[in-house]
Scaffold this active site. Structure first.
Site, PDB file in Angstrom:
ATOM      1  N   MET A   2       4.669  -5.665  26.870  1.00 50.78           N
ATOM      2  CA  MET A   2       3.392  -5.349  27.492  1.00 50.78           C
ATOM      3  C   MET A   2       3.110  -3.888  27.154  1.00 50.78           C
ATOM      4  SD  MET A   2       0.935  -6.702  29.158  1.00 50.78           S
ATOM      5  CE  MET A   2       1.189  -7.952  30.410  1.00 50.78           C
ATOM      6  N   ALA A  24       5.280 -10.954  19.089  1.00 53.23           N
ATOM      7  CA  ALA A  24       4.228 -11.724  19.769  1.00 53.23           C
ATOM      8  C   ALA A  24       2.898 -11.574  19.029  1.00 53.23           C
ATOM      9  CB  ALA A  24       4.097 -11.263  21.215  1.00 53.23           C
ATOM     10  N   LYS A  34      -0.730  -0.353   2.498  1.00 52.87           N
ATOM     11  CA  LYS A  34      -1.149   1.052   2.379  1.00 52.87           C
ATOM     12  C   LYS A  34      -2.457   1.298   3.104  1.00 52.87           C
ATOM     13  CE  LYS A  34       0.926   2.179  -2.119  1.00 52.87           C
ATOM     14  NZ  LYS A  34       1.199   3.615  -2.118  1.00 52.87           N
ATOM     15  N   GLY A  76      -5.045  -0.765   0.804  1.00 51.85           N
ATOM     16  CA  GLY A  76      -4.764  -2.183   0.567  1.00 51.85           C
ATOM     17  C   GLY A  76      -3.277  -2.467   0.522  1.00 51.85           C
ATOM     18  N   ASP A  79     -10.281   0.076  15.673  1.00 53.10           N
ATOM     19  CA  ASP A  79      -8.920   0.302  16.166  1.00 53.10           C
ATOM     20  C   ASP A  79      -7.954  -0.389  15.192  1.00 53.10           C
ATOM     21  OD1 ASP A  79      -6.539   0.505  17.493  1.00 53.10           O
ATOM     22  OD2 ASP A  79      -7.156  -0.603  19.279  1.00 53.10           O
ATOM     23  N   ASP A 130       0.441  -6.098  11.622  1.00 55.58           N
ATOM     24  CA  ASP A 130       0.890  -7.401  12.148  1.00 55.58           C
ATOM     25  C   ASP A 130       0.024  -8.525  11.582  1.00 55.58           C
ATOM     26  OD1 ASP A 130       2.897  -6.248  13.657  1.00 55.58           O
ATOM     27  OD2 ASP A 130       1.641  -6.001  15.431  1.00 55.58           O
ATOM     28  N   ASN A 181      -5.401  -8.913   3.199  1.00 59.71           N
ATOM     29  CA  ASN A 181      -6.258  -7.735   3.354  1.00 59.71           C
ATOM     30  C   ASN A 181      -7.525  -8.100   4.131  1.00 59.71           C
ATOM     31  OD1 ASN A 181      -4.749  -5.776   2.013  1.00 59.71           O
ATOM     32  ND2 ASN A 181      -5.681  -6.214   0.019  1.00 59.71           N
TER      33      ASN A 181
HETATM   34  P1  ADP Z   1       0.523  -0.663   9.685  1.00 59.53           P
HETATM   35  O1  ADP Z   1      -0.557  -1.044  10.638  1.00 59.53           O
HETATM   36  O2  ADP Z   1       1.759  -1.477   9.808  1.00 59.53           O
HETATM   37  O3  ADP Z   1       0.790   0.810   9.590  1.00 59.53           O
HETATM   38  P2  ADP Z   1      -1.140  -0.456   7.297  1.00 59.53           P
HETATM   39  O4  ADP Z   1      -1.769   0.750   7.887  1.00 59.53           O
HETATM   40  O5  ADP Z   1      -0.563  -0.341   5.936  1.00 59.53           O
HETATM   41  O6  ADP Z   1      -0.019  -1.094   8.232  1.00 59.53           O
HETATM   42  O7  ADP Z   1      -2.265  -1.616   7.305  1.00 59.53           O
HETATM   43  C1  ADP Z   1      -1.949  -2.956   7.012  1.00 59.53           C
HETATM   44  C2  ADP Z   1      -3.105  -3.598   6.279  1.00 59.53           C
HETATM   45  O8  ADP Z   1      -4.264  -3.566   7.116  1.00 59.53           O
HETATM   46  C3  ADP Z   1      -3.519  -2.910   4.988  1.00 59.53           C
HETATM   47  O9  ADP Z   1      -2.734  -3.366   3.894  1.00 59.53           O
HETATM   48  C4  ADP Z   1      -4.984  -3.321   4.886  1.00 59.53           C
HETATM   49  O10 ADP Z   1      -5.089  -4.641   4.375  1.00 59.53           O
HETATM   50  C5  ADP Z   1      -5.429  -3.372   6.350  1.00 59.53           C
HETATM   51  N1  ADP Z   1      -6.062  -2.116   6.808  1.00 59.53           N
HETATM   52  C6  ADP Z   1      -5.502  -1.121   7.519  1.00 59.53           C
HETATM   53  N2  ADP Z   1      -6.379  -0.127   7.751  1.00 59.53           N
HETATM   54  C7  ADP Z   1      -7.543  -0.505   7.171  1.00 59.53           C
HETATM   55  C8  ADP Z   1      -8.846   0.087   7.051  1.00 59.53           C
HETATM   56  N3  ADP Z   1      -9.119   1.281   7.574  1.00 59.53           N
HETATM   57  N4  ADP Z   1      -9.792  -0.619   6.385  1.00 59.53           N
HETATM   58  C9  ADP Z   1      -9.544  -1.834   5.849  1.00 59.53           C
HETATM   59  N5  ADP Z   1      -8.336  -2.436   5.923  1.00 59.53           N
HETATM   60  C10 ADP Z   1      -7.340  -1.789   6.571  1.00 59.53           C
END
Ligand code: ADP
Length: 294
Positions: free
Chosen positions: A15, A45, A212, A216, A237, A243, A267
């Protein structure tokens, strides 16, 4: 695969207790908070719910405490169509919680693993049958690493592919790396793994998918990194983006052998997930992802 996959998620159930404040209190000081929310979370979860929304039949293997949060989280999973037969309740220990303080540009998180620590190797062995009947397994590092190692061993024994999202960072043994089918660090975790493991990239290229953020995802083909670009959206957010990506990727690897195609779908799912507040709220259905892609 024509039918929808059966997927087991072994992982954490928390939670999230979210307090918003103008500024953090100094030592000994009390400040007035602006708001307080309880939001279901935990990487396990979150990933189970993302998979269920995509249409998979999902078994969650996890543990909650014998307290109000535990019962609430278990029924939240059920409401989201996640099967909770393997979600245990341990007496005398709290459900996992993350206490998150949001101040301007200064968030902090304190995590208490609580019952998640009781997801032991012996506990998951009780559910070997569920794991064995899965098309693929997804796990992370918010349960003990010995449990993840056990999961990889059970999967190897039965020839079930396993995706490991190595978050939060923990050092991985070679024997674990050898057993996982796909490893999905984000950029930060990837740097940490490379920092202590020489030749990591060379030895495990074919298993690696690096997320990344807004760039992407990257995978390797013929020893060359291939970028699959993220979709351009205005994020509200980004909690839970990783996840959502992991679940979508795991789901797609039961449908195709094409990593690039799986990353594109993932993506898209993750881009949709950042358009709503909270980790779980924005996780899309398969129809929503497909209509975003069409
Ligand atoms: P985590 O949330 O584990 O740190 P990442 O920041 O790498 O992982 O984000 C996971 C995936 O979410 C990315 O590979 C991309 O597909 C998507 N993503 C994250 N941030 C954005 C964003 N600002 N715009 C579009 N896609 C995003």
């Amino acid at each position: 695969m024509g039918r929808e996959p059966i997927i087991t998620v072994i992982g954490s159930i928390n939670m999230d207790l979210v307090v918003s404040v103008d500024r953090k209190p100094n030592r000994g000081e009390t400040v007035k908070g602006e708001s307080f929310d309880t939001l279901p979370g935990g990487k396990g979860a979150n990933q189970a719910i993302a998979l269920a929304r995509l249409g998979a039949t999902v078994n969650m293997v996890g543990m909650v405490g014998d307290d109000a949060f535990g019962y609430e989280l278990k029924s939240n999973l059920e409401k989201e169509n996640v099967q909770v037969e393997a979600v245990g309740v341990t007496e005398g220990i709290s459900t996992g919680v993350a206490v998150i303080t949001i101040a301007e540009n200064d968030n902090s998180i304190a995590v208490v693993s609580g019952a998640n620590e009781k997801v032991t190797p012996a506990y998951i062995r009780e559910y070997e049958k569920i794991i064995k009947q899965s098309d693929i397994v997804l796990t992370q590092f918010e349960v003990p690493i010995s449990t993840v190692e056990e999961a990889a061993m059970i999967c190897e024994k039965h020839g079930i592919p396993i995706v490991l999202n190595p978050a939060p960072f923990e050092k991985l043994s070679d024997s674990l790396l050898d057993k996982v089918t796909y490893l999905t660090p984000n950029q930060h975790e990837y740097e940490l793994i490379k920092g202590y493991k020489r030749y990591f990239e060379n030895d495990y290229q074919s298993k690696l998918i690096i997320t990344k953020g807004e760039v992407g995802a990257v995978f390797f083909e013929n020893e060359k990194p291939q970028i699959v670009s993220a979709f351009t959206v205005q994020p509200i957010d980004t909690t839970g983006a990783g996840d959502t990506f992991n679940s979508a990727f795991t789901y797609m690897m039961t449908k195709t052998n094409n990593i690039e195609e799986a990353c594109r779908f993932s993506n898209a799912a993750a881009a949709l997930s950042v358009l709503k507040k909270g980790a779980q709220l924005g996780m899309p259905t398969k129809e929503e992802v497909n209509s975003f892609l069409s």
